[in-house]
Design an enzyme around this catalytic site. Structure first.
Site, short mmCIF file in Angstrom:
data_model
loop_
_atom_site.label_atom_id
_atom_site.label_comp_id
_atom_site.label_asym_id
_atom_site.label_seq_id
_atom_site.Cartn_x
_atom_site.Cartn_y
_atom_site.Cartn_z
N LYS A 118 56.55 13.47 7.70
CA LYS A 118 56.22 12.20 8.38
C LYS A 118 57.37 11.81 9.29
O LYS A 118 58.53 12.12 8.99
CB LYS A 118 55.98 11.09 7.37
CG LYS A 118 55.13 9.95 7.91
CD LYS A 118 53.67 10.33 7.95
CE LYS A 118 52.80 9.26 8.52
NZ LYS A 118 51.37 9.53 8.30
N ASP A 158 49.89 8.73 14.21
CA ASP A 158 49.77 7.74 13.13
C ASP A 158 49.70 6.37 13.82
O ASP A 158 49.26 6.29 14.98
CB ASP A 158 50.95 7.87 12.16
CG ASP A 158 50.75 7.07 10.87
OD1 ASP A 158 49.88 7.44 10.06
OD2 ASP A 158 51.44 6.06 10.67
P1 NAD Z 1 46.35 2.33 14.85
O1 NAD Z 1 47.64 1.99 15.43
O2 NAD Z 1 45.34 3.07 15.66
O3 NAD Z 1 45.63 1.00 14.30
C1 NAD Z 1 46.24 0.10 13.43
C2 NAD Z 1 45.35 -1.15 13.35
O4 NAD Z 1 45.89 -2.04 12.38
C3 NAD Z 1 45.31 -1.94 14.68
O5 NAD Z 1 44.01 -2.47 14.85
C4 NAD Z 1 46.31 -3.06 14.42
O6 NAD Z 1 46.08 -4.21 15.23
C5 NAD Z 1 46.03 -3.33 12.95
N1 NAD Z 1 47.10 -4.05 12.27
C6 NAD Z 1 48.43 -3.82 12.29
N2 NAD Z 1 49.07 -4.72 11.53
C7 NAD Z 1 48.12 -5.53 11.01
C8 NAD Z 1 48.14 -6.65 10.13
N3 NAD Z 1 49.29 -7.12 9.65
N4 NAD Z 1 46.96 -7.23 9.80
C9 NAD Z 1 45.79 -6.74 10.28
N5 NAD Z 1 45.70 -5.70 11.09
C10 NAD Z 1 46.86 -5.09 11.46
O7 NAD Z 1 46.68 3.14 13.50
P2 NAD Z 1 45.72 4.11 12.68
O8 NAD Z 1 46.00 5.49 13.11
O9 NAD Z 1 44.33 3.57 12.69
O10 NAD Z 1 46.34 3.97 11.21
C11 NAD Z 1 45.95 2.94 10.31
C12 NAD Z 1 46.37 3.34 8.91
O11 NAD Z 1 45.75 4.58 8.57
C13 NAD Z 1 47.87 3.57 8.71
O12 NAD Z 1 48.23 3.20 7.40
C14 NAD Z 1 48.01 5.08 8.86
O13 NAD Z 1 49.16 5.60 8.21
C15 NAD Z 1 46.73 5.52 8.17
N6 NAD Z 1 46.29 6.86 8.51
C16 NAD Z 1 46.06 7.22 9.80
C17 NAD Z 1 45.61 8.51 10.08
C18 NAD Z 1 45.24 8.94 11.46
O14 NAD Z 1 44.68 10.03 11.62
N7 NAD Z 1 45.48 8.14 12.49
C19 NAD Z 1 45.43 9.44 9.04
C20 NAD Z 1 45.67 9.02 7.72
C21 NAD Z 1 46.10 7.75 7.47
#
Ligand code: NAD
Length: 433
Positions: A118, A158
């Site tokens: 990561k 991420d």
């Molecule tokens: P992203 O940046 O595309 O989206 C994040 C979302 O969360 C946005 O809508 C943002 O406005 C919102 N957000 C941030 N802080 C917030 C808060 N305090 N309250 C409410 N909403 C909030 O990120 P993503 O890729 O969608 O990742 C989201 C989660 O999923 C993370 O924990 C990430 O580690 C996990 N994840 C992502 C992937 C991937 O393929 N992108 C894979 C596995 C896990």
């Protein structure tokens, strides 16, 4: 198991418990639960390698701002390490370490030949211009180049890192190396070696685990309701696939706030609205909703899809859902988790629920290595097989041992890694008992 009271008190004093401490506790609990020798815990508790880098970037006004970045590589005994890169102001070394351990466990649960990695940069991308973000992305890759590569450690997107950013990063790496190396990173735009289905993969996987959980609970999804926190890559895609299954998505939020419609939001319309560059909080075709009020809504499925430490001692009591699907990494604190258990809520733990992302990243890497590409249907079918396989393995251990889904997921992951440790002679067969 750690004592409940200790966990609850820890949450009162430290509202946001350090995710690295949380994952170490869970590893220790699971090694004990499995009756394994504690040597295994001592190997797993620390990443194999961590790197901190300084990232001086010339800003648009001509001044240099020096950002800090990290890369953590947990364990590469089953395959190269793999995991996303996060751009967020709260990034810190312990968070990156925890996220890399979770990546090892995810790959182990789904039987992917990978270890966990990561990365992250301490930055609020909202404060930067597009040019500054590109420069930061390129600088970060230059700095971690010595430790990454398609046979060593393979980054991916991420929080706040998009396919476009992956494009800049791979371009920088290729320029340094002098030739095209598509398997060095996943989540790329399709035209330069990205996989069909990668953009949707994590959300699709989340919904596949919800479908399996609904079967266990005898729930009819076509008459169920859902609320999501976070409407980025993962949250928006999860909403899209839930909507396609007939689930009524009644509420979504992002960092700025959210919207609610008890009759069900028009998900395709909202997806387009957000794709056009708006926050869900600006959507006027539904009632406004705060992130605080989201937790107490009367829904069947609650999906944290944003950041860590959202389901806590303070927010968990309000949750009414039958299923909590942890699309985000580490969204639940230990005290929040105890409350979900008391309420008999079926939790699909993060290391299982959101493993669809790393699965299709793995497929992307495989396609890059053979330079031959699959159609979307093939990718999606392979993803479904892996997710159902992982879910069923975890469910089986939950039922056999009478433990909760989270501990069962850790158990499956640790056991898989422990077998590799034996095969490599790091631990003795006897330690497995
Ligand atoms: P992203 O940046 O595309 O989206 C994040 C979302 O969360 C946005 O809508 C943002 O406005 C919102 N957000 C941030 N802080 C917030 C808060 N305090 N309250 C409410 N909403 C909030 O990120 P993503 O890729 O969608 O990742 C989201 C989660 O999923 C993370 O924990 C990430 O580690 C996990 N994840 C992502 C992937 C991937 O393929 N992108 C894979 C596995 C896990």
């Amino acid at each position: 198991m750690t004592h409940r009271k200790d966990k609850a008190e820890a949450d009162i004093t430290t509202h946001n418990k350090n995710p690295y401490d949380i994952v170490k506790d869970l590893l220790k609990d699971s090694v004990t639960e499995l009756g394994l020798n504690e040597n295994i815990y001592h190997i797993l508790k620390k990443p194999n390698r961590v790197l901190e880098v300084s990232l001086p970037v010339r800003m648009d006004n001509g001044r240099i701002r020096n950002f800090t970045g990290y890369r953590s590589q947990h364990l590469d005994i089953i395959g190269p390490t793999k995991g996303g890169i996060r751009f967020h102001p709260n990034v810190n070394l312990d968070e990156v370490k925890a996220l890399s351990i979770w990546m090892s466990l995810k790959s182990a649960i789904l039987d992917l030949p990978l270890g966990g990695g990561k990365g992250g940069v301490i930055v609020d991308p909202n404060e930067l211009s597009e040019k500054e973000i590109e420069e930061l992305s390129r600088t970060y890759i230059r700095k971690i180049t010595p430790i990454i590569g398609p046979q060593k450690d393979i980054p991916a997107p991420d929080v706040n890192t998009s396919p476009e950013i992956m494009g800049w990063m791979i371009d920088e790496y290729d320029q340094l190396r002098g030739y095209n190396i598509p398997g060095m990173l996943t989540g790329k735009p399709i035209i330069i070696g990205g996989s069909e289905g990668r953009l949707e993969a994590t959300g699709r996987g989340v919904v596949l685990t919800i479908r399996e959980a609904a079967k266990v609970l005898g729930m009819d999804l076509s008459s169920s309701t859902a609320a999501l926190q976070g409407f980025g890559n993962v949250g928006s895609m999860a909403a899209k696939f839930l909507h396609q299954l007939g689930v009524k998505v009644v509420a979504v939020t992002d960092a700025k706030g959210g919207v609610y419609d008890k009759e069900g939001l028009d998900v395709p319309d909202l997806l387009q609205f957000v794709q056009d560059g708006y926050s869900v909080s600006e959507y006027t075709k539904a009632d406004p909703l705060t992130n605080e009020d989201l937790f107490g809504l009367p829904v069947d499925i609650f999906i944290p899809a944003a950041i860590e430490n959202q389901i806590t001692k303070n927010t968990a009591p309000a949750i009414q859902a039958k299923i909590v699907a942890e699309a985000a990494n580490g969204p639940t604190t230990p005290a929040g988790d105890e409350i979900l258990e008391e309420k008999n809520i079926f939790v699909i733990p993060d290391i299982l629920c959101n493993a669809g992302g790393v699965t299709v990243s793995y497929f992307e890497w495989v396609q890059n290595e053979m330079n031959y590409y699959w159609k979307a249907e093939e990718v999606n079918q392979k993803l479904e097989e892996r997710m159902v396989f992982g879910f069923q393995n975890v469910l089986k251990i939950r039922e056999e041992r009478g433990i909760r889904m989270r501990n069962a997921a850790y158990t499956v992951g640790i056991k898989h890694i422990a077998q590799a440790l034996v095969a490599r002679g790091w631990i003795k067969d006897a330690d497995m008992r």
